[in-house]
Design an enzyme around this catalytic site. Structure first.
Site: not given
Length: 713
Positions: A35-36, A219-220, A250, A595
């Site tokens: 995503k970044t 973002d997020e 998330q 993770r």
């Protein structure tokens, strides 16, 4: 770099997202889906193709680290100076806007920003100025009240008060705001609220920024709260496009005010035509992703996506069930050492847990075998504030001449012994060559402060007088109750973690008695000092990472151990009875699973210590939500239920079936006490009753089946 080379390496979905025409868009970016890269490439592509200049972009992140990373990546893609770009956190961007328009915002040019501790100090001054009893209105509770309402966009005059207590809180909120204005001070929540109010009432200013920021990227997005979403809606003008990137699966910060529903609202409020799903994962092997997908599919409130990878299935997920938490921790540590022997660096391994208190047993095992570790985003068990306070009380009881212990606890919890009184005691001690305790026993001055010192001395003496006949865990329980530590943290809005840690200190004493020939308080305190001071992993050194699942978000490791997978622990008992709470716990488990890059371990214990007593648990429901073909059980015991109490005592065993359709070892649900496991039963018909272990503060209870209204969990 031309536009084609800028887009090289993007997968089809990423490419569509990056090159969308100017319009509102929602990008569902799964864990490890890049995503970044999509966000930064989108910004670079917009500028390179001439659709917007650097000044026309507003990019909002949740951490300064992410903002810096985005700016660095943009600078590597385009030959531009990114220094003046509006890329930052909500608070950072609001601060920048308020600095530029401080007069319109009603602030001095050099207004000061209060961090959490500064804010708490100011609140305490307000309470003192208004002669408020800080036991009835604790400063931290008022701080939480103020920040929660500010995050919801509410000033004091907009908060509904229902009784005298809430009316007083509203009154103190108003007084706090007035004091902040007098001092030219702004807390973190105020930055966003003041900025929102400024743009709301100043149409010219609002229009200026709406026309300036043609492209707003967030973002997020799943972590935005109510006020942040309102602020974004205010900034998005008729001609601007909002590019929201997030993952509803998330969303794990409801306790901080995050509203996962903002993603659904955004799709509706902005008439979003493009919902693009980034589902290709570049982090984990297929078995790990399949487990995460199967788990999160149990949640009903989600936008829906399915992670996949081109990297292959990888190894099955290993599952270990210990008979005790010590056995579970022992397995984790031995597996870590084996992986280290195979060449996996310690820094590429992480042990995750739902509650901070769980780290103590794992830390002890790591200490015992000399494996260096680092607690990420927190302190080691024996370094935590509440543990240091408890140990200081124990030290003072064991040795009254311990000046360090005296200074730590003489006014904690607060008992009216101020700095001036302590200085007077120190001065008297120096003059007479005595310890601080001896000086305090000689009197702490006249008036209220003298009475407070005498009361403190009496509390310590009273506890010391009760030590005879108590074992070490009982001594610690006595100190936690009589010192006021438990009561203090019970009043804290977010004090449950600290209470859990204090309870874990009792367990540490139980384990110490089981492992050491020593029985004295002095020996235990020496043991605590050694574990606090040894094997400190230096910064940059190779060390195993220990952390809560919340702290792990955004991180990734080659090998991940998710520990304590038991009902009441994960999912946490405070959340398991509410559908929304359970869904958030499941999202938390989803974050934990994703993770892991290569190896994933799921561990649990049949029993663990709580309040110095053994607690018997059932396996977390999350295990049953993962397809069994993905799991490789290392050692699955034949039963998880505790032997009936009479059987354990050598008597004839009780019947297995109660006659009401329940059996020993079965998980059950009670409307008040939550999920528990039946560990014993007796009687029949209307007289039948069962003994259920609910864990937590509810513990073990006998329930009459005629009235209990139990149901299978």
């Amino acid at each position: 770099m031309d536009s084609r080379s800028l887009l090289d390496g993007l997968n089809p979905e990423q490419l569509v997202a990056v090159t969308l025409p100017k319009q509102h868009a929602l990008i569902l970016a799964g864990a490890g889906s890049g995503k970044t890269r999509v966000l930064t490439t989108r910004i670079a592509w917009l500028m390179q193709t001439g659709q917007v200049g650097p000044q026309g972009i507003l990019a909002v992140t949740f951490t300064n680290k992410t903002a810096k990373e985005m700016l660095t990546r943009i600078a590597s893609m385009l030959p531009i100076n990114t220094r003046g770009m509006w890329v930052g956190t909500f608070h950072g961007l609001c601060n920048r806007l308020l600095r530029a328009h401080h007069r319109e915002a009603g602030l001095p040019e050099a207004f000061q920003i209060l961090d959490s501790q500064d804010q708490l100090s100011l609140i305490k001054r307000v309470l003192k100025a208004h002669n408020i009893d800080d036991e009835k209105y604790p400063a931290k509770q008022l701080q939480y009240f103020i920040n929660t309402n500010k995050d919801a966009g509410l000033r004091a005059n907009g908060v509904n008060a229902f009784d005298d207590f809430s009316r007083k809180l509203v009154e103190l909120y108003a007084a706090y705001d007035l004091q902040c204005q007098r001092e030219g001070a702004v807390d973190f929540a105020e930055l966003l609220l003041r900025c929102y109010e400024l743009l709301s009432r100043n149409a010219l200013l609002r229009q200026h920024y709406q026309e300036r920021f043609q492209h707003i990227l967030v973002d997020e997005f799943q972590d935005t709260n109510k006020l942040q979403y309102m602020w974004l809606k205010l900034l998005a003008g008729d001609s601007s496009a909002v590019f929201a990137v997030g993952d509803d699966d998330q969303s794990i910060y409801a306790f901080r005010g995050a509203q996962v529903g903002n993603m659904f609202d955004f799709e509706r409020d902005f008439y979003v035509r493009n919902v693009i799903k980034l589902e290709q994962n570049y982090r984990s092997f297929g078995n790990i992703l399949d487990a995460a997908n199967a788990l999160i599919r149990q949640n009903s409130s989600r936008l829906g996506k399915n992670l996949w990878t081109a990297s292959g299935a990888g190894q099955p997920i290993k599952v270990y069930e210990g008979s005790t938490d010590l056995e579970e921790a022992g397995f984790i540590v031995e597996e870590v050492r084996q992986l280290q022997r195979e060449g996996v660096p310690l820094a590429d391994m992480a042990v995750l847990y739902r509650s901070n208190a769980q780290s103590r047993v794992i830390e002890h095992q790591l200490f015992s075998v000399g494996v260096p570790y680092r607690v990420y985003g927190g302190l080691r068990f024996f370094e935590r504030q509440e543990i240091k306070h408890a140990l200081a009380y124990l030290r003072l009881i064991g040795n009254p001449d311990d000046d360090g212990a005296f200074l730590r606890v003489v006014n904690f919890p607060a008992r009216g012994i101020g700095a001036r009184t302590v200085e007077s005691i120190q001065s008297n001690a120096r003059l007479s060559g005595a310890s601080l305790w001896q000086a305090a026993c000689g009197g702490g001055g006249a008036g209220r402060s003298g009475g407070a010192v005498a009361s403190f001395v009496g509390t310590i003496e009273s506890m010391r007088a009760q030590l005879d006949g108590l074992n070490l865990p009982e001594v610690i329980e006595l100190v936690l109750d009589n010192s006021g530590l438990r009561g203090y943290y019970q009043q804290e809005k977010d004090g449950q973690d600290r209470l859990d840690n204090l309870n874990e200190l009792v367990n540490a004493a139980m384990n110490f008695l089981g492992e050491s020939d020593e029985r004295s308080l002095t020996a235990f305190l020496s043991h605590a000092s050694l574990e606090a001071g040894e094997h400190q992993a230096e910064a940059g050194s190779d060390a195993l990472q220990l952390m809560t699942v919340h702290a792990a978000k955004g991180l990734e490791f080659d090998a991940v151990f998710i520990s304590g997978l038991e009902e009441g622990l994960f999912p946490h008992e405070n959340a398991a009875l509410e559908p929304a709470g359970l869904e958030e716990e499941r999202r938390l488990m989803y974050v934990a699973i994703t993770r892991a890059r290569k190896k994933l371990y799921l561990t649990m214990a049949q029993s663990r210590m709580l309040h110095g007593q053994t607690r018997y648990n059932v396996v977390s429901r999350f295990l049953s939500e993962i397809p069994p073909q993905l799991l490789a059980w290392i050692n699955r015991p034949t039963t998880r239920s505790r032997p009936p109490l009479a059987q354990a005592a050598g008597q004839r065993p009780k019947p297995i079936v109660t006659g009401h359709g329940f059996r020993i070892g079965q998980s059950v649900l009670h409307l008040k006490f939550g999920v528990g496991v039946i560990i014993d039963c007796e009687g029949s018909g209307p007289d039948a009753r069962v003994q259920v272990n609910f864990g937590g503060s509810d513990g073990i209870k006998w329930l009459a089946l005629e009235y209990a209204k139990l149901s299978p969990a």
